[in-house]
Design a protein around this motif. Sequence first.
Motif, short mmCIF file in Angstrom:
data_model
loop_
_atom_site.label_atom_id
_atom_site.label_comp_id
_atom_site.label_asym_id
_atom_site.label_seq_id
_atom_site.Cartn_x
_atom_site.Cartn_y
_atom_site.Cartn_z
N LYS A 38 0.80 -1.11 0.45
CA LYS A 38 -0.13 0.15 0.32
C LYS A 38 0.44 1.34 0.29
CE LYS A 38 -3.47 -2.42 2.16
NZ LYS A 38 -5.15 -1.71 1.58
N TYR A 39 0.87 2.01 -0.70
CA TYR A 39 1.11 3.68 -0.50
C TYR A 39 0.38 5.08 -0.22
CZ TYR A 39 4.16 0.95 -4.47
OH TYR A 39 5.30 0.13 -5.18
N LYS A 40 1.13 5.36 0.51
CA LYS A 40 0.67 6.46 1.23
C LYS A 40 0.40 7.64 -0.04
CE LYS A 40 2.33 5.47 5.37
NZ LYS A 40 3.72 5.60 6.60
N GLN A 41 0.04 8.55 0.44
CA GLN A 41 -0.57 10.25 -0.37
C GLN A 41 1.26 10.29 -0.68
OE1 GLN A 41 -3.94 12.38 -0.06
NE2 GLN A 41 -2.39 13.89 -1.44
N GLY A 42 1.70 10.44 -1.86
CA GLY A 42 2.62 11.68 -1.78
C GLY A 42 3.41 10.45 -2.05
N GLU A 43 3.99 9.13 -1.76
CA GLU A 43 4.90 8.14 -1.84
C GLU A 43 5.49 7.44 -2.78
OE1 GLU A 43 5.77 3.94 0.54
OE2 GLU A 43 3.80 4.68 0.53
N GLU A 44 7.36 8.34 -3.04
CA GLU A 44 7.49 8.36 -4.28
C GLU A 44 7.26 6.52 -5.33
OE1 GLU A 44 11.86 8.93 -7.09
OE2 GLU A 44 11.60 8.75 -4.58
#
Length: 121
Positions: A22-28
Amino acid sequence: TGYMGTFGTTKGSQLRTGAGRKYKQGEEVYASYGPKSAAEYLLDHGFVTQQTRSMTTCVAEISFEIDPDDRFYDDKLDVLEFETYDSAPMEPLQSFDIVSEVGRDGEPDPAMIQFLRLLKL
């Protein structure tokens, strides 16, 4: 799905993350363009990867053609015959080299720019 790349001719694809990631908002997010030559990277994506930068020169050829159905086709042929770059007549189909080279300023071929301007009139 759509088209991408420097000239908008490469078929695009969807971004899918690995199972459970899962990726967080703004994560590359890192993307792989797959195995390609330096010329393919330059032509399709407009850059050369770090791995291929050790090569001193990368060249890709790109072609443009005046559409025979263009309502100004005959006029454009006249321009190509009489008003072309360095007084050298050009054909309605032109190929140009796109070059990436260490120390090169990246300026495109003036003849290509002139041809593209005529093409878009």
